[in-house]
Design a protein around this motif. Structure first.
Motif, PDB file in Angstrom:
ATOM      1  N   GLY A   1     -65.447  53.872 -10.594  1.00 52.33           N
ATOM      2  CA  GLY A   1     -66.074  54.584 -11.699  1.00 52.33           C
ATOM      3  C   GLY A   1     -65.160  55.607 -12.337  1.00 52.33           C
ATOM      4  O   GLY A   1     -65.294  55.926 -13.529  1.00 52.33           O
ATOM      5  N   HIS A   2     -64.205  56.124 -11.572  1.00 51.97           N
ATOM      6  CA  HIS A   2     -63.263  57.098 -12.102  1.00 51.97           C
ATOM      7  C   HIS A   2     -62.224  56.456 -13.019  1.00 51.97           C
ATOM      8  O   HIS A   2     -61.483  57.169 -13.697  1.00 51.97           O
ATOM      9  N   LEU A   3     -62.129  55.127 -13.012  1.00 53.93           N
ATOM     10  CA  LEU A   3     -61.175  54.438 -13.883  1.00 53.93           C
ATOM     11  C   LEU A   3     -61.671  54.345 -15.311  1.00 53.93           C
ATOM     12  O   LEU A   3     -60.872  54.173 -16.244  1.00 53.93           O
ATOM     13  N   LEU A   4     -62.990  54.429 -15.499  1.00 53.00           N
ATOM     14  CA  LEU A   4     -63.546  54.337 -16.848  1.00 53.00           C
ATOM     15  C   LEU A   4     -63.017  55.482 -17.702  1.00 53.00           C
ATOM     16  O   LEU A   4     -62.967  56.636 -17.273  1.00 53.00           O
TER      17      LEU A   4
ATOM     18  N   TRP B   1     -72.613  61.929  -4.551  1.00 49.30           N
ATOM     19  CA  TRP B   1     -71.970  63.168  -4.992  1.00 49.30           C
ATOM     20  C   TRP B   1     -72.195  63.317  -6.489  1.00 49.30           C
ATOM     21  O   TRP B   1     -71.881  62.411  -7.274  1.00 49.30           O
ATOM     22  N   THR B   2     -72.702  64.465  -6.890  1.00 47.17           N
ATOM     23  CA  THR B   2     -73.027  64.679  -8.306  1.00 47.17           C
ATOM     24  C   THR B   2     -71.790  64.547  -9.179  1.00 47.17           C
ATOM     25  O   THR B   2     -71.824  63.884 -10.229  1.00 47.17           O
ATOM     26  N   HIS B   3     -70.690  65.169  -8.787  1.00 44.18           N
ATOM     27  CA  HIS B   3     -69.502  65.139  -9.655  1.00 44.18           C
ATOM     28  C   HIS B   3     -68.947  63.725  -9.773  1.00 44.18           C
ATOM     29  O   HIS B   3     -68.452  63.331 -10.831  1.00 44.18           O
ATOM     30  N   ASP B   4     -69.016  62.959  -8.694  1.00 45.09           N
ATOM     31  CA  ASP B   4     -68.552  61.572  -8.695  1.00 45.09           C
ATOM     32  C   ASP B   4     -69.340  60.767  -9.725  1.00 45.09           C
ATOM     33  O   ASP B   4     -68.766  60.013 -10.531  1.00 45.09           O
ATOM     34  N   THR B   5     -70.651  60.949  -9.718  1.00 42.87           N
ATOM     35  CA  THR B   5     -71.511  60.272 -10.685  1.00 42.87           C
ATOM     36  C   THR B   5     -71.223  60.750 -12.100  1.00 42.87           C
ATOM     37  O   THR B   5     -71.162  59.944 -13.046  1.00 42.87           O
ATOM     38  N   ALA B   6     -71.023  62.050 -12.269  1.00 46.15           N
ATOM     39  CA  ALA B   6     -70.769  62.596 -13.608  1.00 46.15           C
ATOM     40  C   ALA B   6     -69.443  62.106 -14.176  1.00 46.15           C
ATOM     41  O   ALA B   6     -69.323  61.875 -15.395  1.00 46.15           O
ATOM     42  N   ILE B   7     -68.429  61.949 -13.337  1.00 43.72           N
ATOM     43  CA  ILE B   7     -67.147  61.417 -13.811  1.00 43.72           C
ATOM     44  C   ILE B   7     -67.326  59.995 -14.311  1.00 43.72           C
ATOM     45  O   ILE B   7     -66.787  59.605 -15.356  1.00 43.72           O
ATOM     46  N   ALA B   8     -68.102  59.198 -13.561  1.00 42.64           N
ATOM     47  CA  ALA B   8     -68.379  57.828 -14.011  1.00 42.64           C
ATOM     48  C   ALA B   8     -69.169  57.826 -15.323  1.00 42.64           C
ATOM     49  O   ALA B   8     -68.902  57.009 -16.216  1.00 42.64           O
ATOM     50  N   ILE B   9     -70.122  58.749 -15.457  1.00 39.30           N
ATOM     51  CA  ILE B   9     -70.900  58.853 -16.697  1.00 39.30           C
ATOM     52  C   ILE B   9     -69.992  59.201 -17.874  1.00 39.30           C
ATOM     53  O   ILE B   9     -70.079  58.598 -18.958  1.00 39.30           O
TER      54      ILE B   9
ATOM     55  N   ALA C   1     -74.847  52.192 -18.418  1.00 40.08           N
ATOM     56  CA  ALA C   1     -74.361  52.932 -17.261  1.00 40.08           C
ATOM     57  C   ALA C   1     -74.619  54.420 -17.432  1.00 40.08           C
ATOM     58  O   ALA C   1     -75.029  55.112 -16.482  1.00 40.08           O
ATOM     59  N   VAL C   2     -74.405  54.946 -18.621  1.00 36.75           N
ATOM     60  CA  VAL C   2     -74.663  56.365 -18.876  1.00 36.75           C
ATOM     61  C   VAL C   2     -76.134  56.679 -18.646  1.00 36.75           C
ATOM     62  O   VAL C   2     -76.483  57.665 -17.970  1.00 36.75           O
ATOM     63  N   ALA C   3     -77.022  55.848 -19.176  1.00 34.52           N
ATOM     64  CA  ALA C   3     -78.452  56.115 -19.078  1.00 34.52           C
ATOM     65  C   ALA C   3     -78.941  56.014 -17.636  1.00 34.52           C
ATOM     66  O   ALA C   3     -79.669  56.890 -17.153  1.00 34.52           O
ATOM     67  N   VAL C   4     -78.552  54.964 -16.931  1.00 37.58           N
ATOM     68  CA  VAL C   4     -79.024  54.754 -15.560  1.00 37.58           C
ATOM     69  C   VAL C   4     -78.538  55.859 -14.636  1.00 37.58           C
ATOM     70  O   VAL C   4     -79.314  56.450 -13.871  1.00 37.58           O
ATOM     71  N   LEU C   5     -77.262  56.161 -14.687  1.00 33.59           N
ATOM     72  CA  LEU C   5     -76.704  57.159 -13.770  1.00 33.59           C
ATOM     73  C   LEU C   5     -77.170  58.569 -14.133  1.00 33.59           C
ATOM     74  O   LEU C   5     -77.418  59.388 -13.241  1.00 33.59           O
ATOM     75  N   SER C   6     -77.311  58.876 -15.414  1.00 26.84           N
ATOM     76  CA  SER C   6     -77.809  60.191 -15.818  1.00 26.84           C
ATOM     77  C   SER C   6     -79.251  60.390 -15.365  1.00 26.84           C
ATOM     78  O   SER C   6     -79.620  61.484 -14.896  1.00 26.84           O
TER      79      SER C   6
ATOM     80  N   ALA D   1     -70.881  72.071 -12.734  1.00 30.26           N
ATOM     81  CA  ALA D   1     -70.213  71.734 -13.994  1.00 30.26           C
ATOM     82  C   ALA D   1     -70.604  70.352 -14.487  1.00 30.26           C
ATOM     83  O   ALA D   1     -70.493  70.052 -15.688  1.00 30.26           O
ATOM     84  N   SER D   2     -71.084  69.504 -13.589  1.00 36.70           N
ATOM     85  CA  SER D   2     -71.501  68.161 -13.986  1.00 36.70           C
ATOM     86  C   SER D   2     -72.628  68.194 -15.011  1.00 36.70           C
ATOM     87  O   SER D   2     -72.752  67.268 -15.827  1.00 36.70           O
ATOM     88  N   ALA D   3     -73.459  69.231 -14.975  1.00 34.59           N
ATOM     89  CA  ALA D   3     -74.536  69.331 -15.970  1.00 34.59           C
ATOM     90  C   ALA D   3     -73.959  69.402 -17.375  1.00 34.59           C
ATOM     91  O   ALA D   3     -74.471  68.768 -18.306  1.00 34.59           O
ATOM     92  N   VAL D   4     -72.896  70.172 -17.544  1.00 38.51           N
ATOM     93  CA  VAL D   4     -72.250  70.282 -18.858  1.00 38.51           C
ATOM     94  C   VAL D   4     -71.559  68.973 -19.210  1.00 38.51           C
ATOM     95  O   VAL D   4     -71.580  68.527 -20.363  1.00 38.51           O
ATOM     96  N   ALA D   5     -70.939  68.331 -18.208  1.00 36.43           N
ATOM     97  CA  ALA D   5     -70.263  67.055 -18.460  1.00 36.43           C
ATOM     98  C   ALA D   5     -71.247  65.983 -18.908  1.00 36.43           C
ATOM     99  O   ALA D   5     -70.972  65.215 -19.842  1.00 36.43           O
TER     100      ALA D   5
END
Length: 703
Positions: A511-514, A563-571, A582-587, A634-638
């Motif tokens: 997910g971090h590759l996106l 992990w919240t940040h892991d999910t937010a990076i993918a989002i 992907a944005v909608a489901v993970l958010s 910080a993931s909330a802002v991301a």
């Protein structure tokens, strides 16, 4: 030794001080009305000053007995309110008529506790209120490792105060109106109280803490909560952002005098409380990157503070290498800690394979968000040194950035963000042998090289074409080596092992590759589809490992938790690459978790599903999870920024606003975003987009 658990503790933060109390309010426990002052007795509970615990016990009694706790709750980020009832006092009736309130407030200098005894009894109440204090002045590594330490005997002053001191750490207590008595390792502060019917009594005491060896200190508040206003159709998003901004203010730190380096004192985000209340390379960089929509000041200072400590020589003991960005900065261990072997890592430790690339990525992104040239130019030599480290590391790793782990027996075995010992597994549960080349680390390096090329070109420095070619070659190698075919289809391996074989487990790492540019559009779409499959996405966020892997466990630190940040990076990456589903489901998963945790989202939580076999109605806390954690907050802002689709290119004179289509969160408005130091307002409602504010002036806006 077992790491202490944190899930039921209450925290108050004012860097470098933090207070952690038990679920009922006391710190420590009572044995025959005497606090138990050992590290093993209460785990992380205590008053901390930097990396040293000052108080290991803080227990109040009324009339010689512990009152019954009924409430222990945060009061803002820096306070706690504890309410308990004295059942043996007052009226002989079913309802409690005497209660004790403890209003605690921490500051960068220590702690103040206001005591209030309230009576609604029909008869007078005469009693004593006593606060029992004990200190062990023990290092954080000792407590985190589940080990104990003896209490330090208090020293009573001639003027009635009491205090403790050892290895440059001191604590001094002042309690006006109290009788101060020292009994063994415990200091007792006692007030005599006489209450007429309906009266209340109050008193206060203060502890001042100092650490002469501290390398970090508190930083001024940024005013983010007042700056950023969010309104959303799904009100949970606005609530999550608001609470996160409050927590982020409590994690702002700066370096101190002797350790500030040539670039002076600079602000950064401490990674998290309680264990990571200091400067981290990876964590501080990701947090600053996620917070760029609030302005570039934090990014600039984070870049400077890490540049000041960028590696200049090879040191196997610390992992330092020329051009490398550090992993962690700590207070130097005392002679006793060094002799006892309780200091786990060197005070300046470089055991990270990704922080150097992430430093470059942050500099590039901050420049795009409007970081002035005057702030960028002094950092360009550090950029070039970081790039050379990347190239050297990749050459040494057979074309990929690798880490060998702790060859000397100390330090971290895994040196990506998943740094636990069992983080890199095969699908059958076997541990992968190093040196390890993590998939996401190659994505960071690719993005860093391309971004650095743009910076070098823009500032008239050589090397742009070299680094674009380097990135392109890395992408070709990655495509040849990291993709695997398995029972779950074609996917990206988490890593290459020592033999160069792709480790075939299905994890969150791809997910971090996106959004990094390493993947082709077709590959990016394939990664995004894999992330939203139930085996990864049904845990209220993105599971770190698929539930179909042999090593999966929902409460494994990096093998099934969320992990919240892991999910937010993918989002964020999915939004950048245009993957709305992907944005909608993970958010949506993260919003469910945020609501369940009162919007103070912890470092991680269990990856259990909502329904089906093993399903749970609420996310299960990971018992050792830090909170607040900077990149979780910080993931909330991301996530907000990803949903709005705000992507500025100030040097290019452009601002793109492309909200995620079909995101199930209703109307969304944000005012107080910052582009090039000026405010920006974005509103999305019924498919229409409105962009206004000084931050959009002079830019070509595409919406």
């Amino acid at each position: 030794m077992l790491q202490p658990w944190l899930h039921d503790l209450v925290a108050a933060l004012a860097p470098p001080v933090q207070l952690w109390c038990g679920p009922g309010g006391p710190v420590g426990s009572l044995t025959s009305a005497v606090p138990v002052p050992s590290a093993s007795a209460q785990g992380a509970q205590g008053l901390w000053c930097g990396d040293v615990r000052v108080l290991c016990a803080l227990v109040a009694t009324v009339g010689g007995s512990a009152p019954t706790p009924v409430l222990a709750a945060p009061d803002g980020a820096d306070g706690q309110l504890v309410v308990s009832v004295a059942r043996g006092l007052g009226d002989d009736a079913p309802d409690p008529t005497v209660r004790l309130e403890q209003h605690r407030r921490v500051s960068p200098d220590g702690l103040v506790e206001d005591l209030v005894l309230v009576s609604s009894a029909r008869t007078p109440v005469s009693t004593e209120v006593t606060v029992h204090l004990a200190a062990d002045l023990v290092a954080m590594d000792v407590v985190k490792g589940g080990r104990s330490a003896p209490a330090v005997a208090p020293r009573q002053d001639d003027d009635g105060g009491v205090g403790w001191q050892r290895d440059g750490v001191s604590a001094q207590v002042v309690a006006p109106g109290a009788a101060v008595v020292v009994r063994g390792a415990v200091a007792e502060l006692t007030w005599r109280v006489d209450l007429a019917p309906g009266q209340r009594w109050s008193a206060s005491w203060r502890l001042d803490a100092r650490d002469a060896g501290a390398v970090v200190a508190g930083a001024p508040r940024a005013g983010w909560a007042d700056q950023l206003g969010v309104a959303s159709g799904d009100q949970r998003l606005a609530r999550w952002v608001a609470r996160s901004l409050e927590d982020l203010e409590a994690l702002r730190m700066r370096t101190t005098g002797g350790d500030a380096g040539p670039m002076g004192d600079d602000v950064f985000m401490a990674a998290g409380a309680p264990w990571y209340f200091t400067l981290f390379g990876r964590d501080s960089l990701w947090s600053a990157r996620m917070l760029l929509p609030l302005g570039t000041d934090l990014a600039a200072s984070t870049l400077r503070v890490l540049a000041a400590r960028q590696g200049t020589e090879d040191d196997p003991a610390t992992g330092e290498e020329p051009g490398k960005v550090l992993h962690e900065l700590r207070r130097a261990a005392s002679e006793a800690e060094q002799a006892g072997g309780t200091a786990f890592l060197p005070p300046v430790y470089y055991g990270t394979v990704d922080a150097t690339s992430l430093w470059v990525c942050l500099l590039h992104d901050a420049w795009r968000w409007g970081l002035p040239a005057a702030d960028v130019e002094p950092l360009l030599p550090h950029l070039e040194a970081a790039l050379e480290w990347m190239a050297t590391a990749a050459e040494r790793g057979g074309g990929f950035l690798r880490y060998a782990g702790a060859g000397s027996g100390t330090g971290l075995a895994n040196q990506g963000w998943k740094d636990s010992g069992d983080a890199v597994q095969w699908s059958d549960g076997r541990l992968a042998a190093g040196p390890i080349a993590l998939c996401e680390v190659q994505g960071y390096a690719h993005e860093a090289a391309v971004g650095a090329a743009a910076l070098l070109d823009a500032f008239g420095r050589a090397g742009g074409q070299r680094w674009r070619a380097w990135a392109a070659e890395l992408a070709v190698r990655f495509r040849e080596r990291f993709w695997v075919e398995g029972e779950l289809g074609r996917h990206v391996a988490i890593a290459l092992d020592a033999s160069g074989a792709p480790v075939d487990s299905v994890t969150s790492n791809p997910g971090h590759l996106l959004g990094t540019g390493l993947l082709t559009p077709a590959e990016s779409a394939l990664v995004a589809r894999r992330l939203v499959q139930p085996d990864l996405a049904e845990g209220r966020g993105l599971r770190t490992m698929s539930s179909l892997m042999a090593g999966y466990s929902p409460l494994s630190y990096h093998g099934g938790s969320v992990w919240t940040h892991d999910t937010a990076i993918a989002i964020t990456g999915a939004a950048r690459d245009g993957h709305a589903e992907a944005v909608a489901v993970l958010s949506a998963g993260l919003l469910d978790a945020a609501e369940a945790f009162g919007y103070r989202v912890p470092e991680l939580h269990g990856g259990e599903a909502r329904s089906g076999p093993g399903g749970v109605p609420a996310p299960v806390p990971y018992p050792a999870s830090c909170r607040p954690q900077a990149w979780s907050a910080a993931s909330a802002v991301a996530v907000l920024t990803a949903l709005l689709g705000v992507r500025p290119d100030v040097p290019g004179g452009r601002l793109s606003v492309a909200p995620v289509p079909g995101a199930p969160f209703g109307a969304l408005r944000a005012c107080g975003l910052q582009v090039a130091g000026s405010p920006l307002r974005v509103a999305v409602e019924d498919g229409s987009v409105s962009v206004s504010g000084e931050g959009a002036e002079g830019l070509t806006v595409t919406a």
